[in-house]
Design an enzyme around this catalytic site. Sequence first.
Site, PDB file in Angstrom:
ATOM      1  N   CYS A  85       0.888  -1.168   0.000  1.00  0.00           N
ATOM      2  CA  CYS A  85       0.000   0.000   0.000  1.00  0.00           C
ATOM      3  C   CYS A  85       0.925   1.216   0.000  1.00  0.00           C
ATOM      4  CB  CYS A  85      -0.910  -0.011   1.232  1.00  0.00           C
ATOM      5  SG  CYS A  85      -1.786  -1.575   1.482  1.00  0.00           S
ATOM      6  N   ALA A  86       1.590   1.461  -1.131  1.00  0.00           N
ATOM      7  CA  ALA A  86       2.822   2.241  -1.154  1.00  0.00           C
ATOM      8  C   ALA A  86       2.653   3.754  -1.151  1.00  0.00           C
ATOM      9  CB  ALA A  86       3.653   1.845  -2.376  1.00  0.00           C
ATOM     10  N   ALA A  87       1.608   4.282  -1.765  1.00  0.00           N
ATOM     11  CA  ALA A  87       1.506   5.737  -1.931  1.00  0.00           C
ATOM     12  C   ALA A  87       1.490   6.436  -0.578  1.00  0.00           C
ATOM     13  CB  ALA A  87       0.249   6.084  -2.724  1.00  0.00           C
ATOM     14  N   PRO A  88       2.195   7.573  -0.456  1.00  0.00           N
ATOM     15  CA  PRO A  88       2.906   8.338  -1.491  1.00  0.00           C
ATOM     16  C   PRO A  88       4.353   7.917  -1.726  1.00  0.00           C
ATOM     17  CG  PRO A  88       2.881   9.586   0.533  1.00  0.00           C
ATOM     18  CD  PRO A  88       2.123   8.315   0.827  1.00  0.00           C
ATOM     19  N   GLY A  89       4.801   6.812  -1.145  1.00  0.00           N
ATOM     20  CA  GLY A  89       6.099   6.265  -1.491  1.00  0.00           C
ATOM     21  C   GLY A  89       7.220   6.476  -0.492  1.00  0.00           C
ATOM     22  N   LYS A  94       7.918   5.086   2.475  1.00  0.00           N
ATOM     23  CA  LYS A  94       8.519   3.869   3.036  1.00  0.00           C
ATOM     24  C   LYS A  94       9.224   3.066   1.946  1.00  0.00           C
ATOM     25  CE  LYS A  94       5.035   3.842   6.665  1.00  0.00           C
ATOM     26  NZ  LYS A  94       4.206   4.932   6.068  1.00  0.00           N
ATOM     27  N   ASP A 151       1.470  -1.682   5.028  1.00  0.00           N
ATOM     28  CA  ASP A 151       1.145  -0.428   5.732  1.00  0.00           C
ATOM     29  C   ASP A 151      -0.329  -0.175   5.436  1.00  0.00           C
ATOM     30  OD1 ASP A 151       1.209   1.991   7.016  1.00  0.00           O
ATOM     31  OD2 ASP A 151       2.200   3.058   5.387  1.00  0.00           O
ATOM     32  N   CYS A 199      -1.053   3.440  11.133  1.00  0.00           N
ATOM     33  CA  CYS A 199      -0.938   4.662  11.936  1.00  0.00           C
ATOM     34  C   CYS A 199      -2.221   4.852  12.736  1.00  0.00           C
ATOM     35  CB  CYS A 199      -0.625   5.881  11.064  1.00  0.00           C
ATOM     36  SG  CYS A 199      -1.774   6.166   9.710  1.00  0.00           S
TER      37      CYS A 199
END
Length: 451
Positions: free
Chosen positions: A272-276, A278, A339, A392
């Site tokens: 769940c990468a955006a905005p990148g 991590k 994430d 989070c």
Amino acid sequence: MSPPPQGPSRRARTPAVPPGAALRADAARALARVALDGASLRGALAEANPRVADPRDRALLAASLFESSRWWLRFDAVLAHMLDKPLPPKAREVRALLVLAIAQLAVLGLPDYAVVAASVEAVRALGQPQYAGLANALLRRFLRERAAIEAELDRDPVSRHAHPRWLIDAIERDWPEQAAAILAADNREAPLTLRANRRRTTRETLLARFADAGIAAQGPEGLADAIVLAQSADVTRLPGYAEGAFSVQDGAAQRVADLLEPAAGMRVLDACAAPGGKSAHLLERADVDLLALDADAARLPRVRENLERLGLAATIAAGDASEPAAWWDGRPFQRILVDAPCSATGIVRRQPDIKLHRRGADIAPLVASQGRILAALWPLLAPGGRLLYATCSLLRAENEAVLAEFLRGRDDARAMPLDEGYGHAAGAGRQNLPGEGGMDGFYYALVEKIA
């Protein structure tokens, strides 16, 4: 005190609006969109910023929008306390302007006379001159009676803490001993934390560059790449930004790379990468073959831009993490980062509009989605590989309960112990609470696939 009779709006006849009033009118329009229409605070600020040329005015705009969003549930209650009946819908921007003015008085500590005078002019700039006298009277009354008004508001937990009732109840249920500290931390501005890009510099070099430029900063212990600035700043103007020497990332998020321990040659999935952020940190740590995946294709250009600025490369793809058949090539991953989409209740101090937009009814669908993602991605992990589940969120339902359900009956999964530095024990993982270690609220659970 009652609002004036409704009638047709009249445009201010003054040929030019004073700059302070124009700025407040723009801020009120943006705040109304955030608080009353559900718009993103950062999006509303980004739209308003181009209209403000002076960097000092942009800083005031940002501070005013963030603090009035943070304290909306308190200062909107101030208006309700002082008015005999609510302002009509057509005066929504005047309502937002008054909340913003009270935030400037009570939180930002701006001079009383300047706030009142500019706010009254801003009412006219909004095309609502019939409310100018009311705005003047309300703000002056607040200044006269502030202690008594705020004492009355403190009797209601919602207006006392400026948190919605459902969230207060959830925090008190899940973290009874820490609830007061969490609510207080949510209402404080988060520090600006950077992450040094190891591919292009070192933390020590950056700290020296900042010191030469007169920028106070320090490298916190236990976070190898982190730099915390003493004061907030326009990061695009900091030394090293243009050459990709650093990114903005809270220390709690930086711990993800520490836990995953990427090594050269590994195949890694950021599900769940955006905005990148991590993804970038993992690539800065090691030469890995990384797939940055996100379900929202509209967010992927931001991932590309961030990686390009930092001089990093990854495979970037749109795809639903809970349906890997549509995007997985059959090759296993040695590391998987989940994430997960969550309530974001751990980053309220950084994104205060969460208090206005999130609802208690959102949690069950999020929990269901988190469980589906974990179950779908586990078969993609190589034997001996590790999956990090992170959110989070502060809520146990999204964290330890999701992990407990995932681990139940799964004999090929082992939850790895995490040390106390990652926060409070919470089921199979650890929970950092807002403000602890100067960081955001964040949950971590590391699971190894038994070979």
